[in-house]
Design a protein around this motif. Structure first.
Motif: not given
Length: 142
Positions: A52, A55-56, A85, A88-89, A93
């Motif tokens: 977390s 970076s994405h 992908d 990770i969303n 953050k």
């Protein structure tokens, strides 16, 4: 009602990510992120917190590599990155400045049998032969 400390979730903000489905196992049972990371010998909550902070793009890359390494997995690195992908969303953050971190080293926790060294096998054979010979001599006949 508040749960007592031993029964509280470790990091409730990571639950959506950790209990999300990575894919199905061979027998069709869903495999969660927490199970996949545990199979790799990685602390799931620690790894989720670490991801977390990245970076994405970096987080997707590192989680994709981990997903591709799950034992019993037949996914390519490209498929693993697609799964990563979407996962990770689900992470919160914690940092607006992307951080780069080295790739995590995986320590598999399942048992891998090792072969005995040839010298050990010879010692075992010698000891068994000597024990048999002593037994035969003790009884006085072949």
């Amino acid at each position: 009602m508040t749960l007592r400390q031993p029964f509280r979730p470790l990091r409730p903000d990571l639950d959506k990510f950790l209990f999300a489905v990575v894919g199905d196992e061979v027998d069709g049972i869903p495999l969660s992120v927490v199970s996949a990371l545990t199979r790799l010998g990685v602390d799931p909550w620690e790894e989720a917190g670490r991801l977390s902070l990245l970076s994405h793009r970096e987080a997707v890359e590192q989680l994709g590599r981990l997903i591709a390494e799950v034992p019993g997995n037949s996914r390519t690195i490209g498929e693993a990155r697609e799964i990563a992908d979407s996962l990770i969303n689900l992470l919160p953050k914690h940092n607006t400045i992307p951080v780069s971190a080295p790739q995590l080293q995986i320590r598999l926790r399942f048992f891998r049998p090792t072969l005995l060294q040839p010298s050990i096998i010879w010692v075992i054979c010698f000891v068994l032969a000597a024990a048999g010979l002593i037994g035969v001599l003790a009884h006085g006949s072949f």
